[in-house]
Design a protein around this motif. Structure first.
Motif, PDB file in Angstrom:
ATOM      1  N   GLU A 165      -4.394 -11.586  -3.652  1.00 30.06           N
ATOM      2  CA  GLU A 165      -3.242 -11.019  -2.936  1.00 30.06           C
ATOM      3  C   GLU A 165      -3.487 -11.207  -1.444  1.00 30.06           C
ATOM      4  O   GLU A 165      -4.570 -10.863  -0.941  1.00 30.06           O
ATOM      5  N   LEU A 215      -2.099  -8.684   5.115  1.00 34.35           N
ATOM      6  CA  LEU A 215      -2.001  -8.996   6.543  1.00 34.35           C
ATOM      7  C   LEU A 215      -2.979  -8.149   7.369  1.00 34.35           C
ATOM      8  O   LEU A 215      -3.174  -6.962   7.094  1.00 34.35           O
ATOM      9  N   ARG A 216      -3.558  -8.762   8.381  1.00 30.20           N
ATOM     10  CA  ARG A 216      -4.430  -8.052   9.335  1.00 30.20           C
ATOM     11  C   ARG A 216      -4.026  -8.475  10.745  1.00 30.20           C
ATOM     12  O   ARG A 216      -3.645  -9.615  10.987  1.00 30.20           O
ATOM     13  N   ILE A 276       3.284  -2.223   9.812  1.00 35.57           N
ATOM     14  CA  ILE A 276       4.356  -2.819   8.986  1.00 35.57           C
ATOM     15  C   ILE A 276       5.670  -2.030   9.157  1.00 35.57           C
ATOM     16  O   ILE A 276       6.755  -2.614   9.280  1.00 35.57           O
ATOM     17  N   GLN A 332      13.052  -8.014   4.521  1.00 36.68           N
ATOM     18  CA  GLN A 332      13.094  -9.470   4.317  1.00 36.68           C
ATOM     19  C   GLN A 332      14.116  -9.833   3.247  1.00 36.68           C
ATOM     20  O   GLN A 332      14.863 -10.801   3.389  1.00 36.68           O
ATOM     21  N   GLU A 335      -3.915  -1.683  -9.697  1.00 35.52           N
ATOM     22  CA  GLU A 335      -4.515  -1.813  -8.350  1.00 35.52           C
ATOM     23  C   GLU A 335      -5.335  -0.578  -8.008  1.00 35.52           C
ATOM     24  O   GLU A 335      -5.137   0.491  -8.602  1.00 35.52           O
ATOM     25  N   TYR A 355     -11.496  -2.300  -4.922  1.00 34.56           N
ATOM     26  CA  TYR A 355     -12.767  -2.442  -4.198  1.00 34.56           C
ATOM     27  C   TYR A 355     -13.930  -2.701  -5.148  1.00 34.56           C
ATOM     28  O   TYR A 355     -14.960  -3.255  -4.759  1.00 34.56           O
TER      29      TYR A 355
END
Ligand code: C2E
Length: 775
Positions: free
Chosen positions: A547, A550-551, A566, A607, A721, A743
């Motif tokens: 996946e 964004l950073r 965001i 979007q 997730e 994680y």
């Protein structure tokens, strides 16, 4: 016509005098007579003649006995003079101007005639003195008489005097000296000058009067035609505003009997209104008024009449009434009112719209009569209702909300629908912030009650933001912004809340604006990067894909997680550009991966709504050459809560390209199961919150199980997730979950830290991966 008249008049000035007298309106007769007198006496006779007689006496003191009749003449002259003054005064002639004209003529004419007569008398030989004196006196007497009677008689007197003098001179042929001839010539010249003067004056007056009469006749004719054939109705009042000679037409227009109109004041025909006050004021100030729209009830219906008029003045400038017309403008007025209403109101709820609300708020703030509160109301689940139950149900909900808000509004308050599911209330007279907040809470309660629409019971809810002037802002824009900020906080604090504005909100907003600017700069400066978190296939214990997350590598603050920006990017619309960059970057990166590893990209609701997503995906696919089947777009339920039809159409088109669609954060929304019915998703991502509690014996286990079961039946892939430990992993594996992410497997990592992936074609065991990523 005028040429003929003029010729006739030039021949017969007396006829002209007669005509003048008869063409003047009765109302102006007295004034006209006064004017006539004033003009004809512009050469004031009495004082001049008296002065002349006195001077003659002084010059001819030695033959005073010839002047025996003079005292009689003086008395007669005096009587006529006083009468003349009185009449002139009555005729309204300014006494000061009379005095000025007298003085001027006394000086000029008395001097002139004294010189002429005196010279004649001095130079006349002894034997001709008597007839000369008689002649001069006779002329004077006739002159005096003529001055005080009708002007034509005055004229005649001059002629007689002249003829008499001529005859006397002819009887005494020995009188032929130059001074006598000069005297005679002057006397005749004087008479002719008078004729000419009068002639000219009457001609001018006659012509003007005729022209005026013709014009008046024409105007009257036009008015009559206008009144008979036009849609207007003539009306005339007297000086007190009482209607004069009302017509049938006027009676019909006003819906009353003709008799009822007689003796009635025009103003009393109309219902009380500001327009009627304007009419009253105009009448009082003797001003014209134009198109005043006034209403009156006719046959149980309100009829609108446009009233225009102007004051009337007589020749002396005295006001004697108003003349104007009335026109039925009911249709026009209703159309205008409708247009105005539509311009200022929301057609569905009939509440004030945003512009009207803003204007009214600005006006009230200008008045500055104590605090004013603005309450911003936002419905919590309206979009969902609108999309799932249709627009008819949505409209009914909005109408119900409008009714409930209006029921809470007082006499000085304004309720508005600002657009969509946003409403606002202006409290024109609020005691305090506490009172405004109390009302806001009552509104939250009111709107928390279910609404019946389309035969179903619908539960809505609302959040309210409150701001007050002058504490929070003193102009409309600032106050609305403050209320909006308070609403924002109410919504953030959880739905169904009311929040009062406080200055910190402004600071937060300023920070958000600063962040927005920074985000724009970040996009331009290439400060964004993508990290990739593995999606682990449990059946093969290998990586199925990644996946893209964004950073923001901030030059001063270091790496910033998307949760902090965001939201702002979405609010400002910047997410569209950022999203395009993410798509291209992630697909370009995935294209370098070997095998069929997929790349999952998050797509925000903004979007989807923007309408450019399809083009962006197609363009990125062709630019990177990535197999569309390797691209997975993750959308959340919120995406489907907006315009559902358009959204589903877009999803279908994306799917037609071969792109896979995953439903993210499954289980957190209101009606996740409904959405599963509406679109055949390729994958369901079970939200982290269920995984957290999975091993704690709560109901999360059951939920996860039923989701997995449902997905299997709908032929959808599943991924969980937020897997953070081995127990969760085992529990998911045991329940048949296909993929996991979290994680425990690996955190998201930069692209250049993914060598193991690039080399791992078939399977990367979890421990190996954890070792490789330091997870
Ligand atoms: N506590 C915990 N968290 C885990 C674990 N495993 C993964 N996560 C975090 O959970 C988030 C998963 O992404 P998401 O649900 O799509 O939620 C994402 C997604 O909604 C949004 N986002 C991230 N990248 C983009 C993007 O490119 N476009 C859009 N529109 N939204 C993005 O930001 C959200 C947060 O992203 P991240 O901060 O990267 O946070 C990521 C990820 O780092 C775990 O075991 N425990």
């Amino acid at each position: 016509m005028f040429a003929g008249l003029r010729a006739k008049f030039e021949r017969h000035p007396m006829v002209a005098l007669h005509l003048i007298t008869h063409t003047v309106h009765e109302r102006d007769r007295a004034w006209f007579d006064g004017c006539k007198l004033t003009h004809l006496h512009a050469v004031p006779g009495g004082p001049y003649e008296l002065t002349r007689a006195i001077l003659l006496l002084m010059v001819m003191g030695q033959c005073a006995w010839w002047f025996a009749p003079l005292p009689v003449l003086l008395v007669v002259g005096l009587i006529f003079w006083i009468r003349s003054i009185t009449r002139r005064r009555r005729a309204g002639v300014d006494p000061a101007s009379l005095l000025r004209s007298w003085c001027r003529f006394i000086v000029v004419r008395a001097t002139l005639w004294s010189i002429v007569n005196g010279t004649a008398l001095v130079l006349t030989p002894e034997e001709r003195l008597v007839p000369m004196v008689i002649l001069i006196l006779a002329a004077n007497a006739m002159d005096i008489f003529g001055q005080f009677t009708q002007p034509v008689t005055g004229l005649v007197s001059s002629w007689i005097a002249t003829i008499g003098m001529t005859v006397a001179l002819m009887l005494r042929p020995e009188v032929a000296t130059t001074p006598t001839v000069i005297l005679m010539v002057l006397q005749m010249a004087s008479a002719h000058a008078r004729i000419f003067n009068l002639h000219y004056m009457f001609a001018t007056r006659r012509l003007r009067t005729r022209e005026l009469k013709t014009a008046n006749d024409m105007i009257e004719l036009l008015l009559r035609q206008y009144s008979e054939h036009g849609s207007d109705c003539l009306v005339e009042t007297d000086a007190t505003g009482v209607i004069v000679d009302p017509s049938d037409r006027l009676a019909r227009l006003c819906g009353v009997d003709l008799d009822d109109l007689c003796g009635r004041k025009l103003v009393s025909l109309f219902e009380p209104s500001s327009g009627r006050d304007t009419l009253r004021k105009a009448a009082h100030r003797l001003q014209a008024f134009h198109d005043l729209a006034l209403s009156r009830e006719v046959d149980g219906k309100t009829r609108w009449l446009a009233v225009s008029g102007c004051p009337l003045f007589d020749a002396q400038g005295r006001h004697y009434g108003f003349r104007g017309f009335l026109r039925d403008v009911t249709d026009r007025h209703e159309a205008e009112t409708k247009v105005l209403f539509l311009a200022q109101h929301d057609p569905l709820t009939r509440l004030a719209n945003r512009t009207e609300f803003h204007d009214q708020l600005a006006a009230r703030l200008m008045e500055q009569r104590g605090p004013i509160a603005v309450l911003f109301v936002d419905l919590d689940r309206f979009k969902l209702i609108n999309d799932s139950m249709g627009h008819a149900a949505g409209d009914q909900v909005l109408e119900a909300v409008a009714r409930r808000l209006s029921a809470r509004a007082g006499l000085h308050d304004v309720v508005a629908r600002l657009g969509g599911d946003e409403f606002a209330l202006m409290l024109g007279r609020v005691r305090s912030a506490e009172a405004a907040m109390a009302l806001a809470r009552r509104i939250v309660d009111d709107l928390g009650q279910p609404v019946e629409a389309e035969g179903r019971t619908i539960h809505i809810g609302a959040s309210v933001g409150v701001a007050l002037s002058p504490d929070h802002a003193d102009n409309a824009d600032e106050l609305l912004r403050a209320a909006d900020m308070a609403l924002y906080e109410a919504k953030s604090a959880g739905r169904g809340m009311a929040s009062l504005y406080h200055p910190d909100m402004k600071r937060v907003l300023m920070e958000q604006r600063a962040l927005e600017l920074e985000l724009r700069a970040a996009l331009a400066n290439g400060e964004f990067e993508l990290h990739y978190q593995p999606l682990h296939q449990l059946s093969t214990d290998s990586i199925a894909g990644f996946e893209a997350l964004l950073r923001w590598r901030h030059p001063e603050r270091g790496t910033i997680a998307p949760g902090s920006f965001i939201g702002i990017a979405e609010q400002s619309g910047l997410i569209v550009q950022i999203g395009e960059w993410v798509l291209r970057e992630a697909m370009a990166e995935a294209a370098t991966w070997e095998g069929n590893l997929t790349v999952a990209v998050n797509v925000s609701a903004v979007q989807m709504r923007d309408g450019d997503l399809l083009r962006q995906v197609i363009s990125a696919l062709s630019a990177t050459g990535l197999d569309p089947r390797r691209l997975e777009l993750e959308i959340t339920e919120t995406v489907l809560m907006q315009d559902q039809e358009a959204c589903l159409a877009l999803l279908h088109r994306l799917r037609a390209l071969g792109v896979r669609i995953a439903l993210d954060d499954f289980g957190t929304g209101y009606s996740s199961l409904n959405y599963l019915r509406s679109f055949p998703f390729d994958k369901i991502k079970i939200d982290r919150c269920f995984i957290e509690d999975l091993c704690n014996g709560g109901e999360s286990g059951a939920i996860v199980e039923s989701v997995l079961d449902l997905a299997a039946r709908l032929n959808m892939q599943t991924i969980a997730e937020g897997v953070e430990d081995e127990a969760q992993l085992h529990a998911l594996r045991a329940r048949g979950c296909e993929q996991v992410q979290g994680y425990w497997i690996s955190k998201a990592m930069p692209a250049d830290e993914l060598p193991v992936v690039r080399t791992a074609r078939a399977a990367v065991p979890v421990p190996a991966l954890r070792q490789a990523t330091g997870g």
